[in-house]
Scaffold this motif. Structure first.
Motif, PDB file in Angstrom:
ATOM      1  N   GLU A  39      -2.880  12.958  10.644  1.00  0.00           N
ATOM      2  CA  GLU A  39      -3.557  13.118  11.718  1.00  0.00           C
ATOM      3  C   GLU A  39      -3.198  14.374  12.066  1.00  0.00           C
ATOM      4  N   LYS A  40      -4.663  14.831  12.757  1.00  0.00           N
ATOM      5  CA  LYS A  40      -4.279  16.130  13.479  1.00  0.00           C
ATOM      6  C   LYS A  40      -2.941  16.330  14.554  1.00  0.00           C
ATOM      7  N   TYR A  41      -2.500  17.313  14.466  1.00  0.00           N
ATOM      8  CA  TYR A  41      -1.297  17.600  15.472  1.00  0.00           C
ATOM      9  C   TYR A  41      -0.097  17.119  15.271  1.00  0.00           C
ATOM     10  N   ILE A  42      -0.068  15.881  14.143  1.00  0.00           N
ATOM     11  CA  ILE A  42       1.257  15.235  13.771  1.00  0.00           C
ATOM     12  C   ILE A  42       1.615  16.149  12.302  1.00  0.00           C
ATOM     13  N   GLU A  43       2.852  16.893  12.681  1.00  0.00           N
ATOM     14  CA  GLU A  43       3.101  17.643  11.392  1.00  0.00           C
ATOM     15  C   GLU A  43       3.712  16.743  10.327  1.00  0.00           C
ATOM     16  N   PHE A  44       4.515  15.804  10.515  1.00  0.00           N
ATOM     17  CA  PHE A  44       5.254  15.064   9.588  1.00  0.00           C
ATOM     18  C   PHE A  44       4.853  13.704   9.784  1.00  0.00           C
ATOM     19  N   GLY A  45       3.977  13.378   9.118  1.00  0.00           N
ATOM     20  CA  GLY A  45       3.197  11.954   9.248  1.00  0.00           C
ATOM     21  C   GLY A  45       3.895  10.930   8.906  1.00  0.00           C
ATOM     22  N   GLY A  46       4.533  11.143   7.504  1.00  0.00           N
ATOM     23  CA  GLY A  46       5.336  10.175   7.023  1.00  0.00           C
ATOM     24  C   GLY A  46       4.423   8.981   6.390  1.00  0.00           C
ATOM     25  N   PRO A  47       5.529   8.048   5.738  1.00  0.00           N
ATOM     26  CA  PRO A  47       4.550   6.847   4.924  1.00  0.00           C
ATOM     27  C   PRO A  47       4.027   5.717   6.048  1.00  0.00           C
ATOM     28  N   ASP A  48       2.892   5.416   5.893  1.00  0.00           N
ATOM     29  CA  ASP A  48       2.479   4.116   6.449  1.00  0.00           C
ATOM     30  C   ASP A  48       1.802   3.049   5.914  1.00  0.00           C
ATOM     31  N   GLY A  49       2.232   2.877   4.523  1.00  0.00           N
ATOM     32  CA  GLY A  49       1.552   1.673   3.893  1.00  0.00           C
ATOM     33  C   GLY A  49       1.873   0.405   4.419  1.00  0.00           C
ATOM     34  N   GLY A  50       1.040  -0.365   4.425  1.00  0.00           N
ATOM     35  CA  GLY A  50       1.476  -1.917   4.854  1.00  0.00           C
ATOM     36  C   GLY A  50       1.697  -2.803   3.876  1.00  0.00           C
ATOM     37  N   ASP A  51       2.598  -3.879   3.855  1.00  0.00           N
ATOM     38  CA  ASP A  51       2.748  -4.856   3.164  1.00  0.00           C
ATOM     39  C   ASP A  51       1.584  -5.861   2.753  1.00  0.00           C
ATOM     40  N   GLY A  52       1.781  -6.339   1.502  1.00  0.00           N
ATOM     41  CA  GLY A  52       0.654  -7.371   1.150  1.00  0.00           C
ATOM     42  C   GLY A  52       0.790  -8.554   1.724  1.00  0.00           C
ATOM     43  N   GLY A  53      -0.285  -9.430   1.754  1.00  0.00           N
ATOM     44  CA  GLY A  53      -0.008 -10.660   2.271  1.00  0.00           C
ATOM     45  C   GLY A  53       0.168 -11.795   1.319  1.00  0.00           C
ATOM     46  N   LYS A  54       0.776 -13.026   1.783  1.00  0.00           N
ATOM     47  CA  LYS A  54       1.219 -14.007   1.026  1.00  0.00           C
ATOM     48  C   LYS A  54       0.014 -14.622   0.338  1.00  0.00           C
ATOM     49  N   GLY A  55       0.325 -15.035  -0.836  1.00  0.00           N
ATOM     50  CA  GLY A  55      -0.763 -15.695  -1.590  1.00  0.00           C
ATOM     51  C   GLY A  55      -0.893 -17.260  -0.832  1.00  0.00           C
ATOM     52  N   GLY A  56      -1.876 -18.055  -1.001  1.00  0.00           N
ATOM     53  CA  GLY A  56      -2.148 -19.314  -0.476  1.00  0.00           C
ATOM     54  C   GLY A  56      -1.153 -20.362  -1.378  1.00  0.00           C
ATOM     55  N   ASP A  57      -0.982 -21.589  -0.510  1.00  0.00           N
ATOM     56  CA  ASP A  57      -0.277 -22.731  -1.080  1.00  0.00           C
ATOM     57  C   ASP A  57      -1.318 -23.636  -1.654  1.00  0.00           C
ATOM     58  N   VAL A  58      -0.655 -24.500  -2.664  1.00  0.00           N
ATOM     59  CA  VAL A  58      -1.778 -25.825  -2.845  1.00  0.00           C
ATOM     60  C   VAL A  58      -0.905 -26.928  -2.423  1.00  0.00           C
ATOM     61  N   ILE A  59      -1.516 -27.492  -1.596  1.00  0.00           N
ATOM     62  CA  ILE A  59      -1.173 -28.517  -0.492  1.00  0.00           C
ATOM     63  C   ILE A  59      -1.786 -30.049  -0.928  1.00  0.00           C
ATOM     64  N   ALA A  60      -1.115 -30.941  -1.212  1.00  0.00           N
ATOM     65  CA  ALA A  60      -1.731 -32.391  -1.087  1.00  0.00           C
ATOM     66  C   ALA A  60      -1.512 -33.053   0.244  1.00  0.00           C
ATOM     67  N   VAL A  61      -2.472 -33.806   0.684  1.00  0.00           N
ATOM     68  CA  VAL A  61      -2.940 -34.136   1.952  1.00  0.00           C
ATOM     69  C   VAL A  61      -3.325 -35.855   1.878  1.00  0.00           C
ATOM     70  N   SER A 102       0.738  -1.178  -0.056  1.00  0.00           N
ATOM     71  CA  SER A 102      -0.003   0.088  -0.056  1.00  0.00           C
ATOM     72  C   SER A 102       0.830   1.417  -0.004  1.00  0.00           C
ATOM     73  N   VAL A 103       0.429   2.274  -0.668  1.00  0.00           N
ATOM     74  CA  VAL A 103       1.130   3.615  -0.529  1.00  0.00           C
ATOM     75  C   VAL A 103       0.240   4.458  -0.025  1.00  0.00           C
ATOM     76  N   SER A 104       0.496   4.930   1.414  1.00  0.00           N
ATOM     77  CA  SER A 104      -0.413   5.605   2.248  1.00  0.00           C
ATOM     78  C   SER A 104       0.701   6.414   3.158  1.00  0.00           C
ATOM     79  N   PHE A 105       0.103   7.758   3.559  1.00  0.00           N
ATOM     80  CA  PHE A 105       0.605   8.665   4.518  1.00  0.00           C
ATOM     81  C   PHE A 105      -0.247   9.007   5.588  1.00  0.00           C
ATOM     82  N   ARG A 106       0.286   9.042   6.910  1.00  0.00           N
ATOM     83  CA  ARG A 106      -0.288   9.656   7.985  1.00  0.00           C
ATOM     84  C   ARG A 106      -0.804  10.971   7.951  1.00  0.00           C
TER      85      ARG A 106
END
Length: 344
Positions: free
Chosen positions: A26-48, A20-24
């Motif tokens: 918030e009120k009273y926070i002058e220099f919020g900076g980047p806060d984008g999170g990472d994406g999740g891993k895709g699911g595996d295919v498993i034989a059981v 994600s591309v995101s920036f903070r």
């Protein structure tokens, strides 16, 4: 239930979620900076490998299996969740091959065994990951990695201690029905058995699994009759019970015909311990029986067992002979394992 011992499937693991591309902001926070999170891993295919299945019929009507995509990253450094795995449940004895059908990937012989067939793609980094002392406000994020896709073959080889082989109408199904609770189709015409049958046999307060496969005819390895594909279910057996019909034209030739087909198939079947029995001895007269025993003895190099499933003649003795070979095989394996585990 319809029996199916081979299936071709297509699998695809999940893509990773995008960062994600995101920036903070918030009120009273002058220099919020980047806060984008990472994406999740895709699911595996498993034989059981699971208990309670004895066929690949589930893969007859569905051949495409896809795992879920990982969730995308979000603001406030929230990482996306992992995509759900795709679980393929297969019976004990399933082998997995590449698309060419030759290169093995896995051989699942015990309940609980599992193998990852396709790995899910990693999630992309959010813009918070790229923040440095010289780049305080990165405006980029990584997309998630693509998942893997492949085409595979599933082949089932039933797990049995002993296997029955012989020409059609040699009495294999009758013998299985006599010694176990299995109820295979029995009729007076060739190829009554169209797919392998398993039965649990009890003898002297012990048990073993007996497999009955469709009958072989001359040229089975070339596709005649039902072919020799079902011989794959005998590859795992510790001993083979070869039944020859006493009412056949020449017991010795019938025996050699089947041995020829086993040799043409390969898989080490001709090297397995073999017990030979002349079946249906109650259907021929004494003179014919004597002649057939002599012919079969010359062909197999030892005296065959005279067997009649209908009258239970020598049925117990045959089961004890099979049990003895199975015990010897287990003992040999135990010795081999102890030798392999020994260290100086």
């Amino acid at each position: 239930m319809r029996f199916l011992d081979q299936a071709k499937i297509y699998i695809r693991s999940g893509n990773g979620g995008a960062g994600s591309v995101s920036f903070r902001r918030e009120k009273y926070i002058e220099f919020g900076g980047p806060d984008g999170g990472d994406g999740g891993k895709g699911g595996d295919v498993i034989a059981v490998c699971v208990d309670g299945l004895n066929t690949l019929i589930d893969y007859r009507y569905q051949q495409h299996f896809k795992a879920k995509t990982g969730m995308h990253g979000m603001g406030k450094q929230r990482a996306g969740g992992k995509g759900a795995d795709c679980i393929l449940k297969v019976p004990v004895g399933t082998q997995i091959f590449e698309e060419d059908g030759e290169e093995p990937i896995a051989d699942l012989t015990q309940v609980g065994q599992e193998v990852r067939l396709a790995r899910g793609g990693n999630g992309g980094f959010g813009n918070a990951y790229f923040k440095t002392s010289t780049n305080q406000a990165p405006r980029r994020a990584n997309p998630g990695q693509d998942g893997e896709e492949r085409t595979l073959w599933l082949r089932l080889k039933l797990i049995a201690d002993a296997g029955l082989v012989g020409l059609p109408n040699a009495g294999k199904s009758t013998f299985l029905a006599t010694v176990s609770a299995a109820r295979p189709k029995i009729a007076d015409y060739p190829f009554t058995t169209l797919h392998p049958q398993l039965g649990v046999v009890g003898i002297d307060e012990r048990e073993f699994v007996l497999a009955d496969i469709p009958g072989l005819i001359e040229g089975a390895h070339e596709g005649h009759g039902l072919g020799d594909r079902f011989l794959g279910h005998v590859e795992r057996c510790r001993v083979i019970l070869h039944l020859v019909d006493a009412g056949t034209e020449h017991a010795g030739k019938a025996y050699k015909l089947i041995r020829k087909e086993l040799e043409a198939y390969g898989g080490g079947l001709t090297e397995k311990p073999e017990i030979v029995a002349l079946s249906k001895v109650d259907t021929v007269d004494a003179e014919t029986l004597k002649q057939q025993i002599a012919r079969l003895k010359r062909a197999c190099k030892h005296t065959p067992i005279k067997l009649s499933s209908a009258t239970r003649l020598n049925v117990t003795e045959t089961l004890r002979a099979l049990m003895s070979v199975i015990d010897d095989s287990h003992a040999a394996e135990a010795v081999t394992e102890r030798v392999a585990e020994w260290h100086p």
